[in-house]
Design a protein around this motif. Structure first.
Motif, PDB file in Angstrom:
ATOM      1  N   ARG A 122       0.835  -1.208   0.000  1.00  9.69           N
ATOM      2  CA  ARG A 122       0.000   0.000   0.000  1.00  9.69           C
ATOM      3  C   ARG A 122       0.866   1.252   0.000  1.00  9.69           C
ATOM      4  N   GLU A 123       1.898   1.252   0.822  1.00  9.35           N
ATOM      5  CA  GLU A 123       2.745   2.433   0.964  1.00  9.35           C
ATOM      6  C   GLU A 123       3.677   2.627  -0.227  1.00  9.35           C
ATOM      7  N   LEU A 124       4.138   1.543  -0.822  1.00  7.42           N
ATOM      8  CA  LEU A 124       5.161   1.634  -1.857  1.00  7.42           C
ATOM      9  C   LEU A 124       4.611   1.691  -3.282  1.00  7.42           C
ATOM     10  N   ALA A 125       3.421   1.152  -3.495  1.00  3.64           N
ATOM     11  CA  ALA A 125       2.983   1.002  -4.885  1.00  3.64           C
ATOM     12  C   ALA A 125       1.576   1.494  -5.197  1.00  3.64           C
ATOM     13  N   VAL A 126       0.730   1.680  -4.206  1.00  5.02           N
ATOM     14  CA  VAL A 126      -0.698   1.924  -4.453  1.00  5.02           C
ATOM     15  C   VAL A 126      -1.046   3.412  -4.391  1.00  5.02           C
ATOM     16  N   ASP A 127      -1.868   3.852  -5.361  1.00  2.00           N
ATOM     17  CA  ASP A 127      -2.363   5.234  -5.364  1.00  2.00           C
ATOM     18  C   ASP A 127      -3.749   5.340  -4.734  1.00  2.00           C
ATOM     19  N   GLU A 128      -4.633   4.420  -5.070  1.00  2.00           N
ATOM     20  CA  GLU A 128      -6.005   4.454  -4.560  1.00  2.00           C
ATOM     21  C   GLU A 128      -6.461   3.035  -4.260  1.00  2.00           C
ATOM     22  N   GLU A 129      -7.416   2.911  -3.314  1.00  2.00           N
ATOM     23  CA  GLU A 129      -7.972   1.610  -2.957  1.00  2.00           C
ATOM     24  C   GLU A 129      -9.493   1.648  -3.103  1.00  2.00           C
ATOM     25  N   TYR A 130     -10.047   0.572  -3.653  1.00  2.65           N
ATOM     26  CA  TYR A 130     -11.493   0.508  -3.860  1.00  2.65           C
ATOM     27  C   TYR A 130     -12.047  -0.828  -3.406  1.00  2.65           C
ATOM     28  N   SER A 131     -13.303  -0.793  -2.970  1.00  3.11           N
ATOM     29  CA  SER A 131     -14.076  -1.987  -2.660  1.00  3.11           C
ATOM     30  C   SER A 131     -15.377  -1.892  -3.444  1.00  3.11           C
ATOM     31  N   ILE A 132     -15.878  -3.011  -3.951  1.00  2.84           N
ATOM     32  CA  ILE A 132     -17.141  -2.959  -4.694  1.00  2.84           C
ATOM     33  C   ILE A 132     -18.331  -3.318  -3.812  1.00  2.84           C
ATOM     34  N   GLY A 133     -18.120  -3.554  -2.527  1.00  2.00           N
ATOM     35  CA  GLY A 133     -19.246  -3.831  -1.636  1.00  2.00           C
ATOM     36  C   GLY A 133     -18.822  -4.557  -0.384  1.00  2.00           C
ATOM     37  N   ASP A 134     -19.734  -4.642   0.551  1.00  2.00           N
ATOM     38  CA  ASP A 134     -19.450  -5.256   1.843  1.00  2.00           C
ATOM     39  C   ASP A 134     -19.701  -6.760   1.802  1.00  2.00           C
ATOM     40  N   PHE A 135     -18.874  -7.446   1.039  1.00  2.00           N
ATOM     41  CA  PHE A 135     -18.949  -8.896   0.971  1.00  2.00           C
ATOM     42  C   PHE A 135     -17.560  -9.410   0.593  1.00  2.00           C
ATOM     43  N   ILE A 136     -17.330 -10.689   0.796  1.00  2.00           N
ATOM     44  CA  ILE A 136     -16.015 -11.270   0.576  1.00  2.00           C
ATOM     45  C   ILE A 136     -15.999 -12.071  -0.724  1.00  2.00           C
ATOM     46  N   LEU A 137     -14.981 -11.829  -1.547  1.00  2.02           N
ATOM     47  CA  LEU A 137     -14.751 -12.579  -2.770  1.00  2.02           C
ATOM     48  C   LEU A 137     -13.519 -13.462  -2.596  1.00  2.02           C
ATOM     49  N   THR A 138     -13.337 -14.426  -3.487  1.00  2.00           N
ATOM     50  CA  THR A 138     -12.155 -15.278  -3.406  1.00  2.00           C
ATOM     51  C   THR A 138     -10.902 -14.561  -3.883  1.00  2.00           C
ATOM     52  N   GLY A 139     -11.073 -13.453  -4.568  1.00  2.00           N
ATOM     53  CA  GLY A 139      -9.919 -12.685  -5.023  1.00  2.00           C
ATOM     54  C   GLY A 139     -10.333 -11.366  -5.638  1.00  2.00           C
ATOM     55  N   GLY A 140      -9.360 -10.485  -5.831  1.00  2.00           N
ATOM     56  CA  GLY A 140      -9.650  -9.161  -6.380  1.00  2.00           C
ATOM     57  C   GLY A 140      -9.959  -9.164  -7.860  1.00  2.00           C
ATOM     58  N   GLU A 141      -9.770 -10.300  -8.523  1.00  5.06           N
ATOM     59  CA  GLU A 141     -10.010 -10.360  -9.966  1.00  5.06           C
ATOM     60  C   GLU A 141     -11.449  -9.991 -10.324  1.00  5.06           C
ATOM     61  N   PHE A 142     -12.399 -10.513  -9.574  1.00  4.65           N
ATOM     62  CA  PHE A 142     -13.803 -10.238  -9.887  1.00  4.65           C
ATOM     63  C   PHE A 142     -14.121  -8.752  -9.683  1.00  4.65           C
ATOM     64  N   ALA A 143     -13.570  -8.174  -8.643  1.00  4.58           N
ATOM     65  CA  ALA A 143     -13.775  -6.744  -8.410  1.00  4.58           C
ATOM     66  C   ALA A 143     -13.140  -5.921  -9.520  1.00  4.58           C
ATOM     67  N   ALA A 144     -11.962  -6.326  -9.982  1.00  2.00           N
ATOM     68  CA  ALA A 144     -11.298  -5.621 -11.082  1.00  2.00           C
ATOM     69  C   ALA A 144     -12.135  -5.691 -12.351  1.00  2.00           C
ATOM     70  N   MET A 145     -12.724  -6.845 -12.621  1.00  3.70           N
ATOM     71  CA  MET A 145     -13.587  -6.982 -13.799  1.00  3.70           C
ATOM     72  C   MET A 145     -14.770  -6.021 -13.726  1.00  3.70           C
ATOM     73  N   VAL A 146     -15.374  -5.927 -12.538  1.00  3.69           N
ATOM     74  CA  VAL A 146     -16.516  -5.019 -12.353  1.00  3.69           C
ATOM     75  C   VAL A 146     -16.095  -3.578 -12.619  1.00  3.69           C
ATOM     76  N   MET A 147     -14.978  -3.175 -12.043  1.00  2.89           N
ATOM     77  CA  MET A 147     -14.528  -1.792 -12.223  1.00  2.89           C
ATOM     78  C   MET A 147     -14.156  -1.502 -13.672  1.00  2.89           C
ATOM     79  N   ILE A 148     -13.459  -2.429 -14.322  1.00  5.99           N
ATOM     80  CA  ILE A 148     -13.080  -2.224 -15.725  1.00  5.99           C
ATOM     81  C   ILE A 148     -14.320  -2.087 -16.595  1.00  5.99           C
ATOM     82  N   ASP A 149     -15.310  -2.942 -16.367  1.00  2.26           N
ATOM     83  CA  ASP A 149     -16.538  -2.877 -17.153  1.00  2.26           C
ATOM     84  C   ASP A 149     -17.245  -1.537 -16.956  1.00  2.26           C
ATOM     85  N   ALA A 150     -17.333  -1.081 -15.688  1.00  3.05           N
ATOM     86  CA  ALA A 150     -18.014   0.174 -15.383  1.00  3.05           C
ATOM     87  C   ALA A 150     -17.287   1.378 -15.966  1.00  3.05           C
TER      88      ALA A 150
END
Length: 432
Positions: A122-150
């Motif tokens: 987070r400190e060395l490489a990340v500019d912004e952090e996002y969550s797509i909702g208050d639930f748990i996924l098996t990985g960030g891939e699904f969230a990335a797909m949602v954001m890319i599509d939107a």
């Protein structure tokens, strides 16, 4: 060209996800590129390890910092990019975020797995952090797909009709109006006549009205009523009243015994004229079945009966019909047990008893939850006077309602104010 880099240990997921649909058409046109990056290519070990056990112990593995930071550095060496980490602690992703990100030429998404990424990423490489909702996924891939599509669908040229992105839920500040297509009638349900008559002005008016009402009903947090016309505000208030008119099996009891005084002794407090009038009005306004005024003192009950008689049968009945209506559900009782028996007779079962308190540590139920309970069960809501209920009242109660929190450390509302505020909170989402 817009570039969306995705750092992941499962790059194949993105090839399959964006092989079809409007985003894939945008890639075919050369408007955008989705670039999955295999994190294992940036590992330094023979077995391409991207995760390890966490310091301090605990279940689950953590994504290692070295490969993630190396991957980001490699991407940044090719040009400027916004690095986004998909993580539960991130900001909730919304349409306004998609609109802003759509203007960027390059975004890099880091997809975490397991227990997340090493904190140093987070400190060395990340500019912004996002969550797509208050639930748990098996990985960030699904969230990335949602954001890319939107985000990608807002890039000019991706959608077939550029106007499609301008009149949508969240874009206009409201949810969309209902949509219909052929056939005109299905399973006994017909398309609204206004959509068939060809009057485009009436159609637009209907769609606007429906969008306002649907937003108020399902996502009131989105609605900015300052942007509505006078007619729309009137319709909105009518819809709110209609929703709240649903039957709530709730009664209110103002108890004058057994109460505590300032020294902690058990006492009977005096009925006040203001409590009689104002709480009667609040109970009638919010649809409470009965307002019980409880005191064991006959002299106090007689005073209360005289006040009510004046407004129900005397001069006051003609002078102020609203006050007569307010007192129509006010009943004087000599004990809490008598009020409970009254409700048992009416509902054919014992009511749920909910006491109120100013002490958060006593609370066992929220106001909205009590409202839901009161849709199916009779509820008797107890309010106290003096310096609060004795312990025996709390022992009798099935629930203790959460207290009203003010803006600071001063918390000394009158019981009249407390009744109105809590009834408003209890009924807020009923019928919504």
């Amino acid at each position: 060209m817009k570039t969306y880099n995705v750092i992941t240990i499962f790059p194949e997921m993105f090839e399959a996800a964006f092989r079809q649909g409007v985003v894939s058409k945008g890639a075919e046109k050369g408007i955008l590129e989705i670039n999955p990056i295999n994190l294992r290519d940036y590992t330094e070990t023979k077995h391409q390890i991207t995760d390890d056990y966490q310091y301090g112990g605990g279940a689950g593995l953590v994504m290692k910092p070295e490969p993630l930071c190396k991957a980001v550095k490699s991407i940044r060496a090719r040009g400027e990019t916004l690095v986004v980490l998909l993580d539960p602690r991130g900001k909730r992703f919304e349409q306004k975020d998609a609109e802003r990100l759509a203007g960027l030429d390059s975004i890099t998404f880091i997809c975490g797995r397991y227990e997340g990424v090493d904190e140093r990423v987070r400190e060395l490489a990340v500019d912004e952090e996002y969550s797509i909702g208050d639930f748990i996924l098996t990985g960030g891939e699904f969230a990335a797909m949602v954001m890319i599509d939107a985000v990608a669908r807002l890039v000019p040229g991706v959608l077939g009709d550029e106007a499609s992105a301008e009149d949508e839920s969240f874009t206009t500040g409201m949810l969309e109006y209902p949509h219909y297509t052929r056939p005109c009638e299905y399973e006994g349900l017909k398309v609204p006549d206004v959509l068939i008559n060809g009057n485009h002005a009436e159609i637009e008016k209907w769609r606007r009205e429906m969008a306002v009402l649907i937003t108020r009903r399902h996502r009131p947090d989105l609605l900015d009523i300052s942007l509505l016309t006078r007619e729309e505000r009137l319709a909105l208030c009518g819809e709110k009243r209609k929703g709240r008119s649903r039957k709530l099996n709730i009664s209110v009891a103002l108890m004058h015994w057994p109460m505590k005084d300032k020294q902690g002794d058990t006492v009977a407090t005096a009925i006040t004229n203001l409590d009689l009038h104002d709480i009667s009005r609040s109970c009638r306004t919010y649809g409470a079945d009965t307002y019980f005024v409880i005191t064991p003192l006959e002299a106090q009950r007689e005073i209360a009966r005289r006040v009510i008689k004046h407004w129900m049968d005397g001069f006051g009945a003609g002078y102020n019909p609203n006050r007569k209506e307010a007192f129509s559900r006010t009943v004087i009782k000599d004990s809490l047990l008598s009020a409970i028996k009254d409700m048992e007779k009416r509902y054919k079962r014992k009511p749920v008893i909910a006491a109120t308190t100013a002490r958060p540590e006593r609370a066992t139920i929220t106001a909205p939850a009590l409202g839901v309970l009161a849709e199916t069960e009779p509820v008797l809501l107890l309010f106290g006077t003096g310096w609060g209920f004795t312990d025996e009242v709390f022992e009798l109660a099935d629930y203790v309602l959460e207290p009203i929190d003010g803006a600071g450390d001063f918390n000394h509302l009158s019981v009249r104010s407390a009744v109105a505020i809590l009834l408003d909170r209890i009924t807020e989402n009923i019928g919504g």
